[in-house]
Motif scaffolding. Structure first.
Motif, PDB file in Angstrom:
ATOM      1  N   LYS A  11       0.830  -1.201   0.000  1.00  0.00           N
ATOM      2  CA  LYS A  11       0.000   0.000   0.000  1.00  0.00           C
ATOM      3  C   LYS A  11       0.872   1.263   0.000  1.00  0.00           C
ATOM      4  O   LYS A  11       2.086   1.183   0.234  1.00  0.00           O
ATOM      5  N   HIS A  54     -16.685  -3.099   0.947  1.00  0.00           N
ATOM      6  CA  HIS A  54     -16.624  -2.163   2.076  1.00  0.00           C
ATOM      7  C   HIS A  54     -17.364  -0.856   1.821  1.00  0.00           C
ATOM      8  O   HIS A  54     -17.272   0.078   2.629  1.00  0.00           O
ATOM      9  N   PHE A  59     -15.162   3.661   7.102  1.00  0.00           N
ATOM     10  CA  PHE A  59     -13.772   3.897   6.690  1.00  0.00           C
ATOM     11  C   PHE A  59     -13.591   3.820   5.177  1.00  0.00           C
ATOM     12  O   PHE A  59     -12.470   3.933   4.683  1.00  0.00           O
ATOM     13  N   ARG A  87      -1.917 -14.267   3.932  1.00  0.00           N
ATOM     14  CA  ARG A  87      -2.725 -13.620   4.990  1.00  0.00           C
ATOM     15  C   ARG A  87      -2.058 -13.838   6.357  1.00  0.00           C
ATOM     16  O   ARG A  87      -2.074 -12.964   7.217  1.00  0.00           O
ATOM     17  N   THR A  93      -5.614  -7.206  10.756  1.00  0.00           N
ATOM     18  CA  THR A  93      -5.874  -5.906  10.120  1.00  0.00           C
ATOM     19  C   THR A  93      -5.308  -4.736  10.918  1.00  0.00           C
ATOM     20  O   THR A  93      -4.710  -3.818  10.358  1.00  0.00           O
ATOM     21  N   ARG A 104       2.468  -6.694   9.341  1.00  0.00           N
ATOM     22  CA  ARG A 104       1.771  -5.591  10.015  1.00  0.00           C
ATOM     23  C   ARG A 104       2.211  -5.451  11.469  1.00  0.00           C
ATOM     24  O   ARG A 104       2.309  -4.347  12.002  1.00  0.00           O
ATOM     25  N   LYS A 114      -8.401   7.971  10.234  1.00  0.00           N
ATOM     26  CA  LYS A 114      -9.732   7.379  10.036  1.00  0.00           C
ATOM     27  C   LYS A 114      -9.665   6.001   9.397  1.00  0.00           C
ATOM     28  O   LYS A 114     -10.613   5.223   9.455  1.00  0.00           O
ATOM     29  N   VAL A 115      -8.554   5.707   8.726  1.00  0.00           N
ATOM     30  CA  VAL A 115      -8.368   4.385   8.128  1.00  0.00           C
ATOM     31  C   VAL A 115      -7.037   3.816   8.615  1.00  0.00           C
ATOM     32  O   VAL A 115      -6.060   4.555   8.783  1.00  0.00           O
ATOM     33  N   GLN A 116      -7.023   2.524   8.868  1.00  0.00           N
ATOM     34  CA  GLN A 116      -5.782   1.862   9.269  1.00  0.00           C
ATOM     35  C   GLN A 116      -4.814   1.812   8.086  1.00  0.00           C
ATOM     36  O   GLN A 116      -5.193   1.369   7.007  1.00  0.00           O
ATOM     37  N   ASN A 118      -1.946  -0.180   7.004  1.00  0.00           N
ATOM     38  CA  ASN A 118      -1.365  -1.441   7.472  1.00  0.00           C
ATOM     39  C   ASN A 118      -0.511  -2.152   6.413  1.00  0.00           C
ATOM     40  O   ASN A 118      -0.385  -3.380   6.416  1.00  0.00           O
TER      41      ASN A 118
HETATM   42  P1  DAT Z   1      -7.842  -6.767   5.533  1.00  0.00           P
HETATM   43  O1  DAT Z   1      -6.992  -5.787   4.762  1.00  0.00           O
HETATM   44  O2  DAT Z   1      -7.134  -7.273   6.759  1.00  0.00           O
HETATM   45  O3  DAT Z   1      -8.439  -7.863   4.675  1.00  0.00           O
HETATM   46  P2  DAT Z   1     -10.482  -5.526   5.486  1.00  0.00           P
HETATM   47  O4  DAT Z   1     -10.652  -6.135   4.144  1.00  0.00           O
HETATM   48  O5  DAT Z   1     -11.527  -5.797   6.511  1.00  0.00           O
HETATM   49  O6  DAT Z   1      -9.068  -5.901   6.125  1.00  0.00           O
HETATM   50  O7  DAT Z   1     -10.403  -3.929   5.337  1.00  0.00           O
HETATM   51  C1  DAT Z   1      -9.705  -3.329   4.271  1.00  0.00           C
HETATM   52  C2  DAT Z   1      -8.810  -2.244   4.827  1.00  0.00           C
HETATM   53  O8  DAT Z   1      -9.603  -1.194   5.403  1.00  0.00           O
HETATM   54  C3  DAT Z   1      -7.899  -2.707   5.948  1.00  0.00           C
HETATM   55  O9  DAT Z   1      -6.698  -3.274   5.470  1.00  0.00           O
HETATM   56  C4  DAT Z   1      -7.675  -1.443   6.729  1.00  0.00           C
HETATM   57  C5  DAT Z   1      -8.973  -0.707   6.601  1.00  0.00           C
HETATM   58  N1  DAT Z   1      -9.871  -0.983   7.730  1.00  0.00           N
HETATM   59  C6  DAT Z   1     -10.572  -2.127   7.963  1.00  0.00           C
HETATM   60  N2  DAT Z   1     -11.320  -2.046   9.055  1.00  0.00           N
HETATM   61  C7  DAT Z   1     -11.115  -0.793   9.564  1.00  0.00           C
HETATM   62  C8  DAT Z   1     -11.618  -0.072  10.696  1.00  0.00           C
HETATM   63  N3  DAT Z   1     -12.494  -0.597  11.538  1.00  0.00           N
HETATM   64  N4  DAT Z   1     -11.149   1.184  10.910  1.00  0.00           N
HETATM   65  C9  DAT Z   1     -10.265   1.750  10.056  1.00  0.00           C
HETATM   66  N5  DAT Z   1      -9.782   1.144   8.964  1.00  0.00           N
HETATM   67  C10 DAT Z   1     -10.173  -0.112   8.707  1.00  0.00           C
END
Ligand code: DAT
Ligand code: MG
Length: 138
Positions: A11, A54, A59, A87, A93, A104, A114-116, A118
């Motif tokens: 990313k 999503h 987010f 994974r 996450t 991670r 506001k967004v992780q 990672n």
């Molecule tokens: P992953 O990337 O572990 O498959 P995901 O598909 O549920 O996770 O979510 C996509 C991305 O969105 C994730 O890498 C980081 C962000 N994200 C997920 N849940 C979040 C939350 N509750 N708050 C902030 N960012 C989030």
């Protein structure tokens, strides 16, 4: 039987922090094969398709904004059970609680946004892998 493949994305945070090489090295050290690789700044269209599951989440907008904020490195990775295996290498996450030893957990942290952020994406199923590889390597 065809070798399984997954989509990995380094990313924008991983690319900007200069961690692409370390992340690719972990994939190779595990024994998986890098089949194809490209660097690009993704547009909203590819990201909307990639993250369609999503769309209704709080987010979602910050996620698309973040993912389009700079270059990402998209990687086609092959190996028996590589979808599950990557994974596992990536970790949970949330980088705060992702296990040490994972990408991670070792290299990521929560920045209070506001967004992780990672560092990596990895396909979560055979269906996702097929869909995402077609999207990023068409
Ligand atoms: P992953 O990337 O572990 O498959 P995901 O598909 O549920 O996770 O979510 C996509 C991305 O969105 C994730 O890498 C980081 C962000 N994200 C997920 N849940 C979040 C939350 N509750 N708050 C902030 N960012 C989030
Ligand atoms: Mg996911």
């Amino acid at each position: 039987m065809a070798t399984e493949e997954t989509l990995v994305l380094v990313k924008p945070d991983g690319v900007a922090r200069g961690l692409t090489g370390q992340i690719l090295a972990r994939i190779e050290a595990k024994g998986y094969e890098i089949v194809d690789i490209r660097k690009l700044t993704p547009g909203r269209e590819v990201l909307a398709a990639h993250y369609a599951e999503h769309e209704s989440k709080p987010f979602y907008e910050p996620l698309v904004e973040f993912m389009s904020s700079g270059d990402v490195v998209a990687v086609r990775v092959a190996g028996h059970r590589v979808i599950e295996g990557f994974r596992s290498l990536a970790g949970a996450t949330e980088p705060t609680t992702a296990a040490p030893g994972t990408i991670r957990g070792d290299l990521g942290r929560d920045w209070g946004l506001k967004v992780q952020q990672n560092l990596v994406h990895g396909s979560d199923s055979h269906e996702s892998a097929a869909r995402e590889l077609a999207l990023w390597f068409s």
